[in-house]
Design an enzyme around this catalytic site. Structure first.
Site, PDB file in Angstrom:
ATOM      1  N   ARG A  59       0.845  -1.209   0.000  1.00 45.65           N
ATOM      2  CA  ARG A  59       0.000   0.000   0.000  1.00 45.65           C
ATOM      3  C   ARG A  59       0.879   1.258   0.000  1.00 45.65           C
ATOM      4  O   ARG A  59       0.530   2.290  -0.563  1.00 45.65           O
ATOM      5  CB  ARG A  59      -0.872  -0.069   1.263  1.00 45.65           C
ATOM      6  CG  ARG A  59      -1.771   1.072   1.564  1.00 45.65           C
ATOM      7  CD  ARG A  59      -2.508   0.789   2.892  1.00 45.65           C
ATOM      8  NE  ARG A  59      -1.599   0.488   4.002  1.00 45.65           N
ATOM      9  CZ  ARG A  59      -1.052   1.406   4.795  1.00 45.65           C
ATOM     10  NH1 ARG A  59      -1.320   2.680   4.643  1.00 45.65           N
ATOM     11  NH2 ARG A  59      -0.258   1.040   5.788  1.00 45.65           N
ATOM     12  N   HIS A 114       0.743  -9.714  15.428  1.00 52.31           N
ATOM     13  CA  HIS A 114       0.556  -8.268  15.264  1.00 52.31           C
ATOM     14  C   HIS A 114       0.136  -7.649  16.597  1.00 52.31           C
ATOM     15  O   HIS A 114      -0.661  -8.243  17.332  1.00 52.31           O
ATOM     16  CB  HIS A 114      -0.522  -7.983  14.210  1.00 52.31           C
ATOM     17  CG  HIS A 114       0.028  -7.759  12.838  1.00 52.31           C
ATOM     18  ND1 HIS A 114      -0.319  -8.532  11.744  1.00 52.31           N
ATOM     19  CD2 HIS A 114       0.912  -6.823  12.366  1.00 52.31           C
ATOM     20  CE1 HIS A 114       0.321  -8.084  10.670  1.00 52.31           C
ATOM     21  NE2 HIS A 114       1.073  -7.056  11.017  1.00 52.31           N
ATOM     22  N   CYS A 142       5.066  -7.368   6.784  1.00 50.10           N
ATOM     23  CA  CYS A 142       4.806  -8.383   7.820  1.00 50.10           C
ATOM     24  C   CYS A 142       4.405  -9.714   7.191  1.00 50.10           C
ATOM     25  O   CYS A 142       4.940 -10.769   7.531  1.00 50.10           O
ATOM     26  CB  CYS A 142       3.726  -7.907   8.786  1.00 50.10           C
ATOM     27  SG  CYS A 142       4.307  -6.567   9.841  1.00 50.10           S
TER      28      CYS A 142
HETATM   29  N1  PCA Z   1       4.022  -3.616  10.433  1.00 44.20           N
HETATM   30  C1  PCA Z   1       3.984  -3.665   8.982  1.00 44.20           C
HETATM   31  C2  PCA Z   1       5.417  -3.870   8.569  1.00 44.20           C
HETATM   32  C3  PCA Z   1       6.241  -3.556   9.764  1.00 44.20           C
HETATM   33  C4  PCA Z   1       5.291  -3.511  10.889  1.00 44.20           C
HETATM   34  O1  PCA Z   1       5.593  -3.402  12.073  1.00 44.20           O
HETATM   35  C5  PCA Z   1       3.002  -4.701   8.446  1.00 44.20           C
HETATM   36  O2  PCA Z   1       1.997  -5.009   9.113  1.00 44.20           O
HETATM   37  O3  PCA Z   1       3.199  -5.206   7.326  1.00 44.20           O
END
Ligand code: PCA
Length: 228
Positions: A96, A174, A149
């Protein structure tokens, strides 16, 4: 003793901090190291760049050095309310925004001709329930997105699955934004208030997840499905 590798990410997307970098810092304190020892865990943690390709390469280097039984990769997810254990890594890069090296792939596979997806092999519902019991908000997520991620989660799942001599298992976790990130964002954009979680609760949850996973519990058959 179970060997566990935990990775965090640097800040990205113009943000000043990434909560996962602060979590990794906290995991290196003497207090946490002692808890790990008591829980039968040899813990190592490191920070990864938010960069397509390099994130996976650095993580593989850490895996080859530690030879862990379990790999937990941590990332920030704005808008999430709870610590969420990711079920699925998909073979798709569709960024994105540009990553920290300026890459912005659209509709590219993470691994050319790799399978469409990998499921985590870790008992994530058991981990979710363990966190809830501890009073830390947790849930299961069925999409890690299509940014770095998911790229890392897929890249490491593929690497571990294709290593003949490795029984290591991995998951991506996450975490929500920190309260101070939400406040900063509100000041800049006037955006509606996003959910957040204090750092202490995140660290408590991650420490508990590591120690629970290190006892290799079986998966609990409880519903955790979503409609989105
Ligand atoms: N979140 C991003 C990439 C690095 C992070 O901490 C993600 O959810 O892709």
């Amino acid at each position: 003793m179970a060997r566990v590798l935990v990775t965090g990410f640097e800040a990205f997307g113009g943000q000043a901090i990434n909560p996962t970098a602060l979590i990794v810092e906290q995991l290196q304190t003497l207090e946490v190291q002692q808890k790990m020892e008591q829980g039968g865990v040899v813990l190592q943690s490191c920070l990864l760049p938010v960069v397509q390709g390099d994130s996976v390469k650095s993580c593989i280097q850490a895996i080859e050095a530690l030879k862990p039984d379990i790999v937990f990769m941590l990332g920030q997810a704005s808008g999430r309310e709870n610590i969420s254990f990711e079920k699925v890594a998909i073979n798709l890069d569709d960024f994105r925004i540009p990553d920290n090296a300026g890459n912005q792939p659209v509709d590219q596979p993470v691994v050319d001709k790799g399978p469409a997806a990998y499921f985590t092999q870790l008992p994530i519902k058991t981990l979710m329930l363990a966190l809830k019991q501890q009073g830390v908000g947790a849930d299961i997520s069925y999409s890690a997105g299509t940014f770095v991620c998911n790229h890392l989660f897929y890249g490491i799942s593929h690497y571990l699955m294709t290593q003949v001599h490795s029984n290591a298992q991995c998951d991506f976790i996450h975490v929500p934004l920190l309260p101070e990130q939400v406040a900063a964002e509100q000041q800049i954009t006037g955006n509606r208030s996003l959910p957040s979680m204090p750092l202490e609760a995140m660290v408590e949850g991650i420490v508990h997840a590591i120690i629970t996973a290190a006892s290799f519990p079986s998966e609990q058959q409880v519903p955790a499905g979503t409609i989105n």
